[in-house]
Design a protein around this motif. Sequence first.
Motif, PDB file in Angstrom:
ATOM      1  N   LEU A  23       0.910  -1.104   0.058  1.00 55.18           N
ATOM      2  CA  LEU A  23      -0.056  -0.112   0.010  1.00 55.18           C
ATOM      3  C   LEU A  23       0.890   1.402   0.063  1.00 55.18           C
ATOM      4  CD1 LEU A  23      -2.726  -1.012   2.437  1.00 55.18           C
ATOM      5  CD2 LEU A  23      -3.099  -0.776  -0.023  1.00 55.18           C
ATOM      6  N   LEU A  24       2.011   1.254   0.760  1.00 53.15           N
ATOM      7  CA  LEU A  24       2.890   2.317   0.636  1.00 53.15           C
ATOM      8  C   LEU A  24       3.399   2.841  -0.685  1.00 53.15           C
ATOM      9  CD1 LEU A  24       4.935   1.637   4.002  1.00 53.15           C
ATOM     10  CD2 LEU A  24       4.156   4.006   3.323  1.00 53.15           C
ATOM     11  N   ASP A  25       3.892   1.759  -1.648  1.00 54.21           N
ATOM     12  CA  ASP A  25       4.134   1.608  -2.958  1.00 54.21           C
ATOM     13  C   ASP A  25       3.204   2.349  -3.835  1.00 54.21           C
ATOM     14  OD1 ASP A  25       6.633   0.567  -2.225  1.00 54.21           O
ATOM     15  OD2 ASP A  25       6.133  -1.391  -3.036  1.00 54.21           O
ATOM     16  N   LYS A  26       1.940   2.355  -3.338  1.00 47.09           N
ATOM     17  CA  LYS A  26       0.798   2.780  -4.161  1.00 47.09           C
ATOM     18  C   LYS A  26       0.091   4.018  -3.451  1.00 47.09           C
ATOM     19  CE  LYS A  26      -0.203  -1.731  -5.800  1.00 47.09           C
ATOM     20  NZ  LYS A  26      -1.367  -2.882  -5.826  1.00 47.09           N
ATOM     21  N   ALA A  27       0.557   4.596  -2.483  1.00 52.01           N
ATOM     22  CA  ALA A  27      -0.144   5.527  -1.811  1.00 52.01           C
ATOM     23  C   ALA A  27      -0.240   6.793  -2.635  1.00 52.01           C
ATOM     24  CB  ALA A  27       0.616   6.203  -0.572  1.00 52.01           C
ATOM     25  N   PRO A  28      -1.386   7.482  -2.912  1.00 55.95           N
ATOM     26  CA  PRO A  28      -2.024   8.390  -3.943  1.00 55.95           C
ATOM     27  C   PRO A  28      -1.515   9.748  -3.255  1.00 55.95           C
ATOM     28  CG  PRO A  28      -3.740   7.909  -2.564  1.00 55.95           C
ATOM     29  CD  PRO A  28      -2.784   6.983  -2.257  1.00 55.95           C
ATOM     30  N   THR A  29      -1.130   9.975  -1.916  1.00 55.20           N
ATOM     31  CA  THR A  29      -0.649  11.231  -1.488  1.00 55.20           C
ATOM     32  C   THR A  29       0.377  11.002  -0.403  1.00 55.20           C
ATOM     33  OG1 THR A  29      -2.380  11.390   0.355  1.00 55.20           O
ATOM     34  CG2 THR A  29      -3.018  12.115  -1.912  1.00 55.20           C
ATOM     35  N   PRO A  30       1.002  12.097  -0.420  1.00 49.22           N
ATOM     36  CA  PRO A  30       2.070  12.126   1.012  1.00 49.22           C
ATOM     37  C   PRO A  30       1.550  12.066   2.302  1.00 49.22           C
ATOM     38  CG  PRO A  30       2.666  13.895  -0.602  1.00 49.22           C
ATOM     39  CD  PRO A  30       1.002  13.245  -0.956  1.00 49.22           C
ATOM     40  N   GLU A  31       0.062  12.413   2.345  1.00 49.14           N
ATOM     41  CA  GLU A  31      -0.690  12.237   3.569  1.00 49.14           C
ATOM     42  C   GLU A  31      -1.120  10.707   3.899  1.00 49.14           C
ATOM     43  OE1 GLU A  31      -0.672  16.426   2.236  1.00 49.14           O
ATOM     44  OE2 GLU A  31      -1.301  14.341   1.234  1.00 49.14           O
ATOM     45  N   ILE A  32      -1.446  10.207   2.917  1.00 51.36           N
ATOM     46  CA  ILE A  32      -1.915   8.652   2.857  1.00 51.36           C
ATOM     47  C   ILE A  32      -0.548   7.985   3.179  1.00 51.36           C
ATOM     48  CG2 ILE A  32      -2.749   6.720   1.980  1.00 51.36           C
ATOM     49  CD1 ILE A  32      -4.880   8.611   0.516  1.00 51.36           C
ATOM     50  N   GLU A  33       0.600   8.556   2.485  1.00 50.87           N
ATOM     51  CA  GLU A  33       1.686   7.566   2.909  1.00 50.87           C
ATOM     52  C   GLU A  33       2.247   7.766   4.163  1.00 50.87           C
ATOM     53  OE1 GLU A  33       6.148   7.397   1.190  1.00 50.87           O
ATOM     54  OE2 GLU A  33       4.976   8.921   0.033  1.00 50.87           O
ATOM     55  N   ALA A  34       2.135   8.988   4.777  1.00 54.53           N
ATOM     56  CA  ALA A  34       2.569   9.146   6.108  1.00 54.53           C
ATOM     57  C   ALA A  34       1.721   8.369   7.149  1.00 54.53           C
ATOM     58  CB  ALA A  34       2.345  10.677   6.573  1.00 54.53           C
ATOM     59  N   ILE A  35       0.460   8.149   6.826  1.00 59.10           N
ATOM     60  CA  ILE A  35      -0.682   7.416   7.563  1.00 59.10           C
ATOM     61  C   ILE A  35      -0.194   5.815   7.652  1.00 59.10           C
ATOM     62  CG2 ILE A  35      -2.932   6.617   8.093  1.00 59.10           C
ATOM     63  CD1 ILE A  35      -3.847   9.460   7.068  1.00 59.10           C
ATOM     64  N   LEU A  36       0.023   5.409   6.380  1.00 64.04           N
ATOM     65  CA  LEU A  36       0.379   3.946   6.208  1.00 64.04           C
ATOM     66  C   LEU A  36       1.923   3.990   6.890  1.00 64.04           C
ATOM     67  CD1 LEU A  36      -0.545   3.552   2.579  1.00 64.04           C
ATOM     68  CD2 LEU A  36      -1.568   2.400   4.527  1.00 64.04           C
ATOM     69  N   GLN A  37       2.824   4.976   6.654  1.00 61.56           N
ATOM     70  CA  GLN A  37       4.180   4.466   7.432  1.00 61.56           C
ATOM     71  C   GLN A  37       4.002   4.584   8.922  1.00 61.56           C
ATOM     72  OE1 GLN A  37       7.066   4.134   5.598  1.00 61.56           O
ATOM     73  NE2 GLN A  37       8.102   3.710   7.608  1.00 61.56           N
ATOM     74  N   SER A  38       3.102   5.244   9.360  1.00 62.61           N
ATOM     75  CA  SER A  38       3.075   5.344  11.094  1.00 62.61           C
ATOM     76  C   SER A  38       2.429   3.733  11.232  1.00 62.61           C
ATOM     77  CB  SER A  38       1.998   6.406  11.137  1.00 62.61           C
ATOM     78  OG  SER A  38       1.724   6.337  12.677  1.00 62.61           O
ATOM     79  N   ALA A  39       1.294   3.492  10.554  1.00 63.64           N
ATOM     80  CA  ALA A  39       0.755   2.150  10.900  1.00 63.64           C
ATOM     81  C   ALA A  39       1.852   1.011  10.608  1.00 63.64           C
ATOM     82  CB  ALA A  39      -0.277   1.713   9.980  1.00 63.64           C
ATOM     83  N   TRP A  40       2.846   1.067   9.724  1.00 60.40           N
ATOM     84  CA  TRP A  40       3.739  -0.002   9.386  1.00 60.40           C
ATOM     85  C   TRP A  40       4.789   0.110  10.677  1.00 60.40           C
ATOM     86  CZ3 TRP A  40       8.903  -0.448   9.361  1.00 60.40           C
ATOM     87  CH2 TRP A  40       9.651  -1.455   8.818  1.00 60.40           C
ATOM     88  N   ILE A  41       4.846   1.140  11.166  1.00 52.44           N
ATOM     89  CA  ILE A  41       6.119   1.335  12.403  1.00 52.44           C
ATOM     90  C   ILE A  41       5.333   0.831  13.848  1.00 52.44           C
ATOM     91  CG2 ILE A  41       7.171   2.976  13.802  1.00 52.44           C
ATOM     92  CD1 ILE A  41       7.680   4.656  11.422  1.00 52.44           C
ATOM     93  N   LYS A  42       4.114   1.106  13.827  1.00 52.22           N
ATOM     94  CA  LYS A  42       3.438   0.617  15.178  1.00 52.22           C
ATOM     95  C   LYS A  42       3.259  -0.787  14.687  1.00 52.22           C
ATOM     96  CE  LYS A  42       0.849   4.879  16.083  1.00 52.22           C
ATOM     97  NZ  LYS A  42      -0.439   5.506  16.215  1.00 52.22           N
ATOM     98  N   VAL A  43       3.144  -1.625  13.794  1.00 49.33           N
ATOM     99  CA  VAL A  43       2.894  -3.017  13.633  1.00 49.33           C
ATOM    100  C   VAL A  43       4.362  -3.456  13.626  1.00 49.33           C
ATOM    101  CG1 VAL A  43       2.440  -4.784  12.164  1.00 49.33           C
ATOM    102  CG2 VAL A  43       0.873  -2.805  12.405  1.00 49.33           C
ATOM    103  N   SER A  44       5.231  -2.930  13.225  1.00 48.03           N
ATOM    104  CA  SER A  44       6.747  -3.619  13.231  1.00 48.03           C
ATOM    105  C   SER A  44       7.009  -3.822  14.988  1.00 48.03           C
ATOM    106  CB  SER A  44       7.716  -2.743  12.474  1.00 48.03           C
ATOM    107  OG  SER A  44       7.777  -1.749  12.845  1.00 48.03           O
ATOM    108  N   GLU A  45       6.768  -2.499  15.695  1.00 45.87           N
ATOM    109  CA  GLU A  45       7.036  -2.336  17.065  1.00 45.87           C
ATOM    110  C   GLU A  45       6.432  -3.620  17.886  1.00 45.87           C
ATOM    111  OE1 GLU A  45       6.049   1.389  18.122  1.00 45.87           O
ATOM    112  OE2 GLU A  45       7.783   2.304  17.407  1.00 45.87           O
ATOM    113  N   THR A  46       5.735  -4.519  17.458  1.00 45.92           N
ATOM    114  CA  THR A  46       4.974  -5.389  18.167  1.00 45.92           C
ATOM    115  C   THR A  46       5.766  -6.969  17.987  1.00 45.92           C
ATOM    116  OG1 THR A  46       3.627  -6.251  16.227  1.00 45.92           O
ATOM    117  CG2 THR A  46       2.805  -4.716  17.741  1.00 45.92           C
ATOM    118  N   PHE A  47       6.931  -6.859  17.140  1.00 45.39           N
ATOM    119  CA  PHE A  47       7.692  -8.012  17.192  1.00 45.39           C
ATOM    120  C   PHE A  47       8.635  -8.251  18.439  1.00 45.39           C
ATOM    121  CE2 PHE A  47       6.694  -7.602  12.730  1.00 45.39           C
ATOM    122  CZ  PHE A  47       6.287  -8.545  12.280  1.00 45.39           C
ATOM    123  N   PRO A  48       8.869  -9.675  18.536  1.00 51.51           N
ATOM    124  CA  PRO A  48       9.866  -9.674  19.942  1.00 51.51           C
ATOM    125  C   PRO A  48      11.211  -9.328  19.553  1.00 51.51           C
ATOM    126  CG  PRO A  48       8.706 -11.775  19.114  1.00 51.51           C
ATOM    127  CD  PRO A  48       8.385 -10.757  18.000  1.00 51.51           C
TER     128      PRO A  48
END
Length: 108
Positions: A23-48
């Motif tokens: 989805l980040l690769d297809k983000a139509p706007t920088p705002e949506i890209e920032a939202i997706l990046q934030s979600a990606w970071i939050k998800v990645s922080e859940t790993f051991p």
Amino acid sequence: MSNSGITPKILKTIDILEALETLLDKAPTPEIEAILQSAWIKVSETFPEDFKEATREDAGAEGLRRYIRVKAFFENPTENPISSEELEAYYRNREPVDEDEAEFFFPE
């Protein structure tokens, strides 16, 4: 791979990261890209912690999957073989980035 601490939850979380990367690769706007990046970071922080440490320089879904294969290989090499190229890629991504060299590739 059963003794490696790899749970269905971890595998599903990697799938979610991969979907976010797509989805980040297809983000139509920088705002949506920032939202997706934030979600990606939050998800990645859940790993051991071992996942976070091992994939510090290669934290994408591909790097996480590579870590799972390498981890399984070291736990039982006869049942979980990997290629020398994959092992080399894993260690290459563990090396710290030379900031002076990186400036050559990413000038300001």
